[in-house]
Design an enzyme around this catalytic site. Structure first.
Site, PDB file in Angstrom:
ATOM      1  N   LYS A 132    -125.880  64.633 -46.778  1.00 51.38           N
ATOM      2  CA  LYS A 132    -126.195  64.957 -48.083  1.00 51.38           C
ATOM      3  C   LYS A 132    -127.202  64.264 -48.751  1.00 51.38           C
ATOM      4  O   LYS A 132    -127.680  64.726 -49.674  1.00 51.38           O
ATOM      5  CB  LYS A 132    -124.559  65.036 -48.953  1.00 51.38           C
ATOM      6  CG  LYS A 132    -123.413  65.469 -47.984  1.00 51.38           C
ATOM      7  CD  LYS A 132    -123.482  67.097 -48.057  1.00 51.38           C
ATOM      8  CE  LYS A 132    -122.388  67.596 -47.262  1.00 51.38           C
ATOM      9  NZ  LYS A 132    -120.978  67.677 -48.134  1.00 51.38           N
ATOM     10  N   ASP A 133    -127.467  62.951 -48.327  1.00 50.11           N
ATOM     11  CA  ASP A 133    -128.655  62.275 -49.184  1.00 50.11           C
ATOM     12  C   ASP A 133    -129.868  63.043 -48.985  1.00 50.11           C
ATOM     13  O   ASP A 133    -130.562  62.861 -49.944  1.00 50.11           O
ATOM     14  CB  ASP A 133    -128.651  60.850 -48.508  1.00 50.11           C
ATOM     15  CG  ASP A 133    -127.348  60.121 -49.088  1.00 50.11           C
ATOM     16  OD1 ASP A 133    -126.996  60.099 -50.257  1.00 50.11           O
ATOM     17  OD2 ASP A 133    -126.743  59.271 -48.211  1.00 50.11           O
TER      18      ASP A 133
END
Length: 494
Positions: A132-133
């Site tokens: 998700k980063d």
């Protein structure tokens, strides 16, 4: 480049929007999801030129096709601010940090014993150790850039099943003019995931643990997004994958994976993607629609197999909260895939009125049927294979076996969701077509299952050794949208 809603048709038209117009929001006012009026195309000459680029420059080249209203110089500065080795430099990344998403080739064979290439694409080198980063770090910088230009503030309201929350909070902490209100299912994330979110003490971060499952949290985010008065008054934005910028940022690593795994543009690759909410694999669908030579897009689910059921049968049947399993790959404990509507929009030939009708049926009857059988809602399931989609599912025992096998064979400790991906990918290996499995997180985030599988703890990057022991700040609330709205209003003063 302009954007339209998946539900905006002749009966309910809306004005096309530009990238910056939809950046800070989630759902369109009509309840649909945004997609470009048409997908930009990538030529073979462009792919050749992109092979030599850094990740930041590749991100700029892909994103400028979608964010045409942001000046090139500004967009390039944002991608270089985001995709730096200093940001993607946890201890596991080591010398590969500059690659941002390095590949690891795993030699494997298919069921016939034929030699195939199984490749793991590392997407978890960012600050919260999860894929998700890759999008959220960019989203934080885009939000800050846009808000500064507008002299505005934003209250982000989101939901997480594990990794979105921490990635969003780490990307938004300290950002000027931004508050984050994040819902999560109470006691249904791993201990590491919970601590990573709840240990943040930043005054602009608010964690709300909901007594329910992720789908309850996600439903409340959609309810707020559909309450146009409250949304406007409270200046609500979202970071969930219903946000278009989240999805398009993920398109970039499909291009990177393809370019790193091939030497010429006449070669195809396949991707297997652990999938619950359909956001990650939706980005692969978009890359394929842009012309990236993708053979198969394989959706790997856990026991919550809503997507696997659709890609096998044509029936999309959401589960109720009581029917949603709490598993050892908890980030995929989802029974209502928010981004699935984007693919259905394309599958139905962009017939937004049919899309609206089908997803109204999801809300009222729990699903729809495109199998073409008597009494079904259509026969589009026959066209699904044309888009490259396949699927499979894994179970807890399958995860344990795959974690042990990958550790024994390759000396790599994978997390539970990536284990789901590798297990399912092995059913679709094809000689001559590399299969890239998208890694989702570092194993340390799911140590309980790693300990069960291997008998030892997963290695932790520096700085995360005792995260569970840190003080935690959060509130527990019932799945009551009125109470959540009151909580937000009290803390914004709006």
């Amino acid at each position: 480049m302009q954007y339209v809603s998946t539900r905006s048709g002749h009966a309910q038209p809306s004005t096309p929007q530009q990238f910056s117009d939809i950046l800070l929001g989630g759902l369109a006012p009509d309840g649909g999801l945004y997609l470009p009026e048409q997908y930009p195309q990538v030529s073979g000459a462009e792919l050749d030129a992109w092979r030599k680029l850094s990740y930041a420059d590749l991100a700029f080249e892909v994103l400028k096709k979608f964010a045409t209203d942001i000046p090139d110089a500004d967009l390039k500065a944002l991608t270089h601010q985001t995709y730096r080795a200093e940001v993607y430099c946890n201890a596991r990344a080591g010398e590969h940090a500059a690659q941002i998403t390095p590949l690891r080739v795993l030699e494997a064979s298919n069921a016939k014993g034929e030699s195939c290439r199984l490749i793991l694409q590392a997407l978890s080198n960012g600050p919260t150790l999860a894929f998700k980063d890759m999008a959220m770090q960019l989203l934080g910088n885009l939000f800050e850039y846009t808000l500064a230009k507008q002299h505005a503030e934003l209250n982000i309201f989101g939901a997480t099943s594990g990794d979105t929350g921490s990635a969003a909070e780490y990307a938004m902490r300290g950002k000027l003019g931004i508050r984050v209100f994040m819902l999560s299912p109470h006691k249904k994330m791993s201990a590491f995931q919970t601590a990573q979110m709840f240990s943040l003490q930043d005054p602009n971060i608010f964690n709300i643990a909901i007594e329910g499952v992720f789908d309850d949290c996600q439903d409340m985010v959609k309810a707020v997004s559909n309450d146009l008065d409250f949304k406007a008054r409270q200046k609500i934005g979202t970071v969930n994958s219903i946000n278009w910028a989240r999805v398009v940022a993920q398109v970039v690593y499909y291009f990177r994976g393809y370019l790193a795994a091939t030497s010429s543009n006449d070669q195809k690759v396949s991707f297997t993607v652990p999938s619950g909410n359909f956001g990650n694999i939706c980005a692969g669908h978009i890359a394929r629609m842009m012309g990236l030579p993708i053979d198969k897009l394989v959706a790997a689910t856990n026991e919550n197999d809503v997507l696997d059921e659709f890609f096998r049968t044509g029936v999309y049947r959401v589960r109720k909260s009581a029917e949603t399993y709490h598993t050892s790959s908890p980030s995929m404990d989802i029974s209502k895939a928010s981004n699935f509507e984007r693919f259905i929009f394309d599958l139905l030939g962009r017939d937004s009125e049919r899309v609206r009708a089908l997803f109204h049926k999801v809300e009222t009857a729990g699903g729809f049927d495109l199998s073409g059988q008597p009494g079904s809602d259509g026969d589009e399931f026959a066209k699904v294979a044309q888009y490259g989609f396949r699927s499979g599912k894994s179970t807890h025992q399958g995860r344990l076996d795959t974690i042990r096998d990958v550790q024994d064979e390759y000396g790599i400790t994978i997390d539970t969701h990536t284990a789901d991906g590798i297990k399912v990918a092995r059913d679709y290996l094809t000689p001559g077509v590399p299969m890239i499995v998208l890694e989702t997180a570092l194993a340390a985030k799911f140590n309980e299952t790693i300990l069960e599988a291997l008998g030892t703890d997963a290695e932790r990057p520096a700085g995360f050794e005792d995260i569970e022991a840190l003080p935690q700040r959060f509130v527990v609330m019932a799945a009551d949208i009125a109470k959540v709205k009151d909580f937000i209003a009290e803390r914004t003063g709006l």
